[in-house]
Design an enzyme around this catalytic site. Structure first.
Site, PDB file in Angstrom:
ATOM      1  N   GLY A  46     -34.341 -10.878   2.295  1.00 23.73           N
ATOM      2  CA  GLY A  46     -34.288 -10.906   0.838  1.00 23.73           C
ATOM      3  C   GLY A  46     -33.838  -9.563   0.308  1.00 23.73           C
ATOM      4  N   GLN A  51     -32.462  -2.955  -5.771  1.00 23.64           N
ATOM      5  CA  GLN A  51     -32.487  -2.259  -4.485  1.00 23.64           C
ATOM      6  C   GLN A  51     -31.129  -1.667  -4.116  1.00 23.64           C
ATOM      7  OE1 GLN A  51     -34.708  -5.672  -2.448  1.00 23.64           O
ATOM      8  NE2 GLN A  51     -35.291  -3.879  -1.249  1.00 23.64           N
ATOM      9  N   CYS A  94     -40.072  -4.063   3.739  1.00 25.04           N
ATOM     10  CA  CYS A  94     -39.114  -3.964   2.643  1.00 25.04           C
ATOM     11  C   CYS A  94     -37.956  -3.074   3.065  1.00 25.04           C
ATOM     12  CB  CYS A  94     -39.807  -3.383   1.415  1.00 25.04           C
ATOM     13  SG  CYS A  94     -38.750  -3.250  -0.026  1.00 25.04           S
ATOM     14  N   LEU A  95     -36.737  -3.501   2.731  1.00 22.93           N
ATOM     15  CA  LEU A  95     -35.556  -2.707   3.075  1.00 22.93           C
ATOM     16  C   LEU A  95     -35.558  -1.360   2.363  1.00 22.93           C
ATOM     17  CD1 LEU A  95     -32.858  -5.534   3.046  1.00 22.93           C
ATOM     18  CD2 LEU A  95     -33.951  -4.479   5.030  1.00 22.93           C
ATOM     19  N   HIS A 136     -42.160 -11.418  -3.509  1.00 25.82           N
ATOM     20  CA  HIS A 136     -41.802 -10.049  -3.121  1.00 25.82           C
ATOM     21  C   HIS A 136     -40.531  -9.610  -3.841  1.00 25.82           C
ATOM     22  CE1 HIS A 136     -41.333  -6.734  -0.039  1.00 25.82           C
ATOM     23  NE2 HIS A 136     -40.104  -6.815  -0.527  1.00 25.82           N
ATOM     24  N   GLU A 137     -39.509 -10.470  -3.808  1.00 25.50           N
ATOM     25  CA  GLU A 137     -38.224 -10.099  -4.416  1.00 25.50           C
ATOM     26  C   GLU A 137     -38.306 -10.048  -5.943  1.00 25.50           C
ATOM     27  OE1 GLU A 137     -36.049  -8.744  -2.624  1.00 25.50           O
ATOM     28  OE2 GLU A 137     -36.929  -9.383  -0.739  1.00 25.50           O
ATOM     29  N   HIS A 140     -39.548  -6.831  -7.335  1.00 19.11           N
ATOM     30  CA  HIS A 140     -38.532  -5.774  -7.447  1.00 19.11           C
ATOM     31  C   HIS A 140     -37.870  -5.767  -8.824  1.00 19.11           C
ATOM     32  CE1 HIS A 140     -38.293  -3.888  -3.531  1.00 19.11           C
ATOM     33  NE2 HIS A 140     -38.285  -5.062  -2.930  1.00 19.11           N
TER      34      HIS A 140
END
Length: 171
Positions: A46, A51, A94-95, A136-137, A140
């Site tokens: 994701g 991000q 997380c990225l 989660h996304e 952001h």
């Protein structure tokens, strides 16, 4: 294919609230493609537009396993309409906070409404891994990171680690 750099903590843009999208146009479709390319390259399941430094309410996901056909999803202006009372604890990463994984408790089922790339409004009932990923996304998009669900001590440790790394990279 355009792979964009992924912002890493402590970048302040990760804490900003993303702007709604007025219309699904070619620019938004190109952004979604870049986001998918970036997510697959990372690799991740994701990615939210903030991000990559784009303050728009767009999220991409693909929960297909390695041996499955890709199943990309693009959610534009997503909003969660309903949360279940039941919760689940899952290990998240997380990225934008690379190489760290922590258990996070979230509602196990949600209903999300979003616009797709064709401009259609979709309502999706998600559970298990998909529900966790969507939450989660979407966090952001509101400047919330998964570490915000940890104890203050753990969260402070993570922030301190990334602050130090950022200072070393500059200095």
């Amino acid at each position: 294919m355009a792979i964009r750099p992924i912002l890493v903590l402590p970048d302040a843009r990760l804490r900003a609230v993303a702007d709604p999208i007025d219309a699904v146009d070619d620019d938004i479709r190109a952004l979604a493609k870049d986001m998918l390319d970036t997510m697959y390259d990372a690799p991740g399941i994701g990615l939210a537009a903030p991000q990559i430094g784009v303050m728009k309410r767009v999220v991409v996901m693909d929960l297909a396993k390695e041996d499955e056909k890709p199943a990309p999803m693009v959610l534009i202006n997503p909003e969660i309409l309903k949360f279940s009372d039941e919760t689940t604890i899952t290990e998240e990463g997380c990225l934008s906070i690379p190489e760290l994984y922590y258990d996070v408790e979230r509602p196990s089922e949600i209903t999300v409404r979003y616009t797709d790339l064709d401009g259609q409004t979709i309502e999706l009932e998600a559970k298990d891994r998909l529900a966790v990923c969507v939450q989660h996304e979407l966090d952001h998009l509101d400047g919330v990171l998964y570490i915000d669900y940890l104890s203050r001590l753990k969260r402070d440790r993570v922030v301190k680690k990334f602050d130090k790394a950022a200072k070393r990279a500059v200095g």
